[in-house]
Design a protein around this motif. Structure first.
Motif, short mmCIF file in Angstrom:
data_model
loop_
_atom_site.label_atom_id
_atom_site.label_comp_id
_atom_site.label_asym_id
_atom_site.label_seq_id
_atom_site.Cartn_x
_atom_site.Cartn_y
_atom_site.Cartn_z
N ILE A 62 0.86 -1.17 0.00
CA ILE A 62 0.00 0.00 0.00
C ILE A 62 0.90 1.22 0.00
N GLN A 63 0.93 1.94 -1.12
CA GLN A 63 1.85 3.07 -1.26
C GLN A 63 1.08 4.35 -1.52
N ALA A 64 1.53 5.42 -0.88
CA ALA A 64 0.86 6.71 -0.97
C ALA A 64 0.99 7.32 -2.36
N ALA A 65 0.08 8.24 -2.67
CA ALA A 65 0.08 8.90 -3.98
C ALA A 65 1.41 9.56 -4.33
N PRO A 66 2.08 10.24 -3.40
CA PRO A 66 3.37 10.86 -3.76
C PRO A 66 4.42 9.85 -4.22
N ILE A 67 4.35 8.63 -3.69
CA ILE A 67 5.28 7.59 -4.14
C ILE A 67 5.07 7.31 -5.63
N ALA A 68 3.81 7.13 -6.01
CA ALA A 68 3.51 6.85 -7.42
C ALA A 68 3.98 7.99 -8.32
N LEU A 69 3.75 9.22 -7.88
CA LEU A 69 4.16 10.38 -8.68
C LEU A 69 5.67 10.43 -8.84
N THR A 70 6.39 10.30 -7.73
CA THR A 70 7.86 10.42 -7.78
C THR A 70 8.48 9.27 -8.56
N LYS A 71 7.93 8.08 -8.44
CA LYS A 71 8.40 6.96 -9.26
C LYS A 71 8.31 7.31 -10.74
N GLN A 72 7.18 7.92 -11.13
CA GLN A 72 6.98 8.28 -12.53
C GLN A 72 7.99 9.31 -12.98
N VAL A 73 8.27 10.29 -12.11
CA VAL A 73 9.25 11.33 -12.44
C VAL A 73 10.60 10.71 -12.75
N LEU A 74 11.05 9.78 -11.91
CA LEU A 74 12.37 9.19 -12.09
C LEU A 74 12.41 8.19 -13.24
N GLU A 75 11.31 7.51 -13.47
CA GLU A 75 11.26 6.58 -14.59
C GLU A 75 11.29 7.31 -15.92
N ASP A 76 10.74 8.52 -15.95
CA ASP A 76 10.65 9.26 -17.21
C ASP A 76 11.97 9.88 -17.65
N GLY A 77 12.88 10.15 -16.71
CA GLY A 77 14.12 10.79 -17.14
C GLY A 77 15.27 10.71 -16.17
N GLY A 78 14.99 10.33 -14.94
CA GLY A 78 16.06 10.19 -13.96
C GLY A 78 16.62 11.51 -13.47
N HIS A 79 15.93 12.62 -13.75
CA HIS A 79 16.39 13.92 -13.31
C HIS A 79 15.28 14.61 -12.50
N VAL A 80 15.70 15.39 -11.52
CA VAL A 80 14.78 16.14 -10.67
C VAL A 80 15.33 17.55 -10.50
N GLN A 81 14.45 18.53 -10.51
CA GLN A 81 14.87 19.90 -10.25
C GLN A 81 14.44 20.36 -8.86
#
Length: 412
Positions: A62-81
């Motif tokens: 059971i994972q919170a919504a922010p986990i799903a969002l951040t996983k997607q961010v890193l899967e899409d490009g591996g970069h964060v600002q």
């Protein structure tokens, strides 16, 4: 390379006044939006441009919504600002609406700071089952003014806390390619803590030049030796995340395991995460003591880690430490059900300076001496299984009356 190298071969220097903004390229801040009654509850770590990043997450299904969002961010490009963090509500088990809320925060932050939304990570911590209070968080995002100052970095450290008794920060520097590379971390966590992540958030910044894939592999490996070796109460949360960002502004040659200074970087990076792990364990809800279990002579390092975690996670061991009771029988019992190969006739147990068992034979010891030792705020238990070369550590805390009091009224 064995785990002991990270302890015995120190190549870094601690920066006592350092923070997550000490590495070049990072800014941060935290504010009070009135989601929580008094304490700061919204923070951001910000870079001028997207940088390589990596993250590890809770293993709770059971994972919170922010986990799903951040996983997607890193899967899409591996970069964060930037990473935006709120405390007070976890945005977990909030259905589709909770996911929409998380993406709304991401998009608002991107608009405020003129970033691409898919470079904004989001993290939340607090009460499960409550949606984000967007009427407070969205205006709050407009009030965030991240800077490089120690004061604003400390404000971020405060903004992510829940039942923590204080902030958790560490900063070190290490020479790489003749350059000074800085690694800093900040974390929160006090209860619902168990190996395989915990109700914890951790953020590590570095100005080292290191690509996403290498950073991800490194964080995953180090997590197994640090955050996955702590326990407070045996519960694994829904929101746990450790995220690291690398600005590259130290201008070293790109770090990989083939780099001549790789071991130095790895030891320093491990140290930062180990220190944060110990701070979390020591700040367990109601805790009065940090317990460190060191296991030698296991079949493998993995087996040593399992034994150490089993001991430090035992409620009977934890309560004995709280009561300053040298009940080594509880320790050997935990070893026996740790699920790793042992020889029941070759076990050594030491509590602080006192040996209580040699080759599975009881050793006379001074009860008063151990009782006095167990009143310290850091307790070390040493085990030698004498069946191999495996080495590992784990950290936890004592179990007190206050733990029950805090958690009995957490929601109300």
């Amino acid at each position: 390379m064995g785990e002991t190298s990270f302890v015995t071969d120190q190549v870094w220097s601690k920066i006592p006044d350092g923070s997550i903004t000490t590495p070049k390229g990072f800014k941060a801040t935290g504010i009070h939006t009135k989601v929580k009654r008094k304490r700061k509850d919204l923070g951001i770590i910000y870079c001028e441009q997207p940088v390589p990043a990596a993250a590890v997450y809770t293993l709770n299904q059971i994972q919170a919504a922010p986990i799903a969002l951040t996983k997607q961010v890193l899967e899409d490009g591996g970069h964060v600002q930037a990473v935006v963090v709120n405390s007070g509500h976890a945005n977990a088990c909030t259905g589709h609406a909770g996911l929409v809320d998380a993406y709304t925060v991401q998009e608002k932050a991107a608009d405020v700071f003129n970033m691409q939304a898919d470079n904004v990570a989001v993290a939340s911590t607090g009460l499960i089952g409550e949606r984000m209070k967007l009427e407070k968080i969205l205006p709050g995002l407009e009030q965030l003014v991240p800077t490089e100052s120690k004061e604003e970095a400390s404000s971020f450290a405060e903004s992510i806390l829940t039942t923590d008794t204080g902030t958790k920060e560490v900063c070190v520097q290490v020479p790489i390619d003749g350059k000074v590379v800085t690694i800093a971390g900040v974390a929160k966590g006090s209860g619902m803590i168990h190996p395989n992540m915990a109700t914890m958030l951790g953020f590590v910044t570095t100005d080292a030049h290191i690509e996403h894939d290498v950073l991800q592999q490194t964080l995953s490996k180090v997590t197994d030796q640090t955050y996955n070796r702590i326990t407070v109460d045996g519960d694994t949360s829904t929101n746990d995340m450790v995220l690291t960002m690398a600005s590259g502004e130290a201008n070293n040659q790109s770090l990989t395991p083939d780099h001549p200074d790789w071991d130095a970087f790895l030891r320093a990076f491990t140290h930062v995460n180990e220190e944060l792990s110990k701070m979390i364990a020591k700040d367990g809800e109601g805790a009065t003591k940090l317990i460190e279990v060191v296991v030698n002579g296991a079949p493998t390092n993995e087996c040593a880690g399992k034994v150490a975690k089993q001991i430090v996670g035992s409620d009977l061991v934890k309560t004995a430490v709280y009561g300053a009771d040298a009940n080594w029988g509880r320790i050997i019992c935990a070893i026996g059900y740790a699920g790793v190969p042992i020889n029941p006739d070759t076990i050594d147990i030491g509590i602080g300076p006192c040996q209580t068992l040699l080759q599975s034979e009881p050793v006379p010891f001074d009860e008063e001496e151990i009782s006095v030792y167990l009143q310290n705020d850091t307790i070390q238990i040493k085990i030698d299984l004498h069946v191999g070369e495996g080495y590992g550590k784990a950290w936890g805390c004592d179990l007190t009356y206050d733990y029950v009091r805090i958690n009995a009224g957490y929601r109300t």
